[in-house]
Design a protein around this motif. Structure first.
Motif, PDB file in Angstrom:
ATOM      1  N   HIS A  21       0.853  -1.192   0.000  1.00  0.00           N
ATOM      2  CA  HIS A  21       0.000   0.000   0.000  1.00  0.00           C
ATOM      3  C   HIS A  21       0.883   1.235   0.000  1.00  0.00           C
ATOM      4  O   HIS A  21       2.073   1.162   0.282  1.00  0.00           O
ATOM      5  CB  HIS A  21      -0.899   0.032   1.244  1.00  0.00           C
ATOM      6  CG  HIS A  21      -0.116   0.223   2.514  1.00  0.00           C
ATOM      7  ND1 HIS A  21       0.611  -0.789   3.088  1.00  0.00           N
ATOM      8  CD2 HIS A  21       0.091   1.313   3.298  1.00  0.00           C
ATOM      9  CE1 HIS A  21       1.223  -0.336   4.171  1.00  0.00           C
ATOM     10  NE2 HIS A  21       0.939   0.944   4.316  1.00  0.00           N
ATOM     11  N   HIS A  30       4.779   0.108  -0.090  1.00  0.00           N
ATOM     12  CA  HIS A  30       5.528  -0.656   0.923  1.00  0.00           C
ATOM     13  C   HIS A  30       4.642  -1.716   1.547  1.00  0.00           C
ATOM     14  O   HIS A  30       3.413  -1.687   1.390  1.00  0.00           O
ATOM     15  CB  HIS A  30       6.107   0.289   1.983  1.00  0.00           C
ATOM     16  CG  HIS A  30       5.094   1.121   2.695  1.00  0.00           C
ATOM     17  ND1 HIS A  30       4.488   2.216   2.114  1.00  0.00           N
ATOM     18  CD2 HIS A  30       4.549   1.023   3.925  1.00  0.00           C
ATOM     19  CE1 HIS A  30       3.629   2.752   2.964  1.00  0.00           C
ATOM     20  NE2 HIS A  30       3.636   2.029   4.083  1.00  0.00           N
ATOM     21  N   ASP A  78       0.810   5.156   1.876  1.00  0.00           N
ATOM     22  CA  ASP A  78       0.116   5.816   2.989  1.00  0.00           C
ATOM     23  C   ASP A  78      -0.640   7.039   2.455  1.00  0.00           C
ATOM     24  O   ASP A  78      -0.154   7.746   1.582  1.00  0.00           O
ATOM     25  CB  ASP A  78       1.121   6.257   4.067  1.00  0.00           C
ATOM     26  CG  ASP A  78       1.747   5.073   4.798  1.00  0.00           C
ATOM     27  OD1 ASP A  78       1.290   3.926   4.608  1.00  0.00           O
ATOM     28  OD2 ASP A  78       2.703   5.289   5.574  1.00  0.00           O
TER      29      ASP A  78
HETATM   30 NI    NI Z   1       2.168   2.166   5.549  1.00  0.00          NI
END
Ligand code: NI
Ligand code: OGA
Length: 333
Positions: A219, A275, A221
């Motif tokens: 994903h 990540h 952030d």
């Molecule tokens: Ni994250």
């Protein structure tokens, strides 16, 4: 409905894990990590006297990786040690004490103790429990989500929050200068002193089939930036040019992620990093990301000074809350 905590599942899964935690071969970390590589997420000394050099290093890292580690960042090591100590102690409390902080099922708020935030494709589950609560600004804090036990939980978290401002300001200044903006413009575009710091503790219990599971699937952030401290169990991985690399554990470093909002404000010059986190067969991994976010009603879009006819905006402008809603519900941005 009783919610199953991964920590409890780990207690009775000594050799194998339930099927819903087993990833497809496209995701299994053992099969999809670049082995024996020399490529590494950059490590930047934030206290180096030559600011231009620091800016260049941050620009390179943010454009190429979207992630870097910082050392000599000014947060006392003792402050970080104490943050980790109380977070670990909370997760080691008996289940009923932790459940007192559980997020209620219908709640719109992200805050509280819980399991599995993301709705995932193919119904797979992540091997992790978490606790979310805001730590800044004081007007946004809901202390009902801050553990009362251990007793020093509040003091240690407040101390960490207080020390974070120096690093956050320095990072925003460098990111701003690196785009040719004034030093304060990037922070202002993210809400200035109204930015919200949301702490998450990820608790990844030891996992008998660690190679087949993931702690957090791939994903980016949603935040502006994320500043993460891990315990000493390696597990974070960053994706660069379609390959997955382990992010080395460096004692006392902070791991900085460029989030979606910085990618948007920079009109794509800085990349929000894809990540994920692995889990470990023998050890519990714990991490403490702080998501530094714009206030929910702030409209975020490419910075006006960075767009013109030759460089049209690559992203829509929208309120941060709207961005999060679309991402969590997987509707187009
Ligand atoms: Ni994250
Ligand atoms: C997250 C995350 C990574 C880690 O919680 O968003 O990416 O190392 N965690 O725990």
């Amino acid at each position: 409905m009783e919610v199953e905590r991964v920590q409890e599942i780990a207690n009775f899964s000594k050799e194998t894990i339930p099927e819903e935690f087993i990833r497809t071969t496209y995701e299994q970390p053992a099969l999809t990590t670049v082995q024996g590589t020399v490529l590494e997420v950059p490590v930047i000394d934030l206290s180096a006297p030559d600011e231009e050099k620091v800016v260049r290093a941050i620009v390179d890292a943010s454009s190429n990786w979207g992630m870097f580690q910082v050392v000599n960042h000014g947060i006392p090591h003792e402050t970080v040690r104490k943050l980790k100590e109380v977070g670990k102690a909370f997760f080691e409390l008996p289940p009923h004490e932790k459940e007192a902080y559980a997020k209620s099922p219908g709640s719109q708020s992200i805050e509280g103790y819980g399991t599995k935030l993301q709705r995932e494709v193919e119904g797979k589950k992540a091997w992790v429990d978490h606790l979310f609560h805001k730590i800044w600004p004081p007007s946004e804090i809901n202390y009902q989500f801050w553990p009362k036990n251990p007793p020093s939980y509040r003091k240690n978290n407040e101390e960490y929050a207080k020390h974070m401002h120096g690093v956050v300001d320095k990072l925003f200044r460098c990111l701003s200068l690196g785009l040719g903006l004034e030093g304060n413009e990037m922070k202002e575009a993210m809400g200035g002193d109204n930015m919200v710091y949301l702490l998450k503790i990820n608790y990844y219990p030891q996992c008998p089939q660690a190679d087949l599971a993931l702690g957090v699937p791939a994903h980016t952030d949603m935040s502006a930036i994320t500043i993460l401290v891990p315990n000493d169990v390696q597990g974070l991985q960053a994706c660069k040019d379609d390959h997955w690399y382990d992010v080395e554990y460096i004692p006392n470093a902070l791991i900085v992620h460029i989030g979606d909002q910085i990618e948007i404000v920079s009109n794509g010059k800085y990349k929000s990093v894809l990540h994920r986190a692995k889990v470990n067969k023998e050890k519990t991994r714990i991490s403490w990301p702080v998501f530094v976010e714009p206030p929910s009603d702030l409209e975020v879009g490419p910075h006006p000074k960075l767009v013109n006819e030759a460089n049209p905006p690559k992203f829509k402008s929208k309120k941060y809350s709207q961005y999060c809603f679309c991402k969590l519900n997987k509707t187009p941005q």
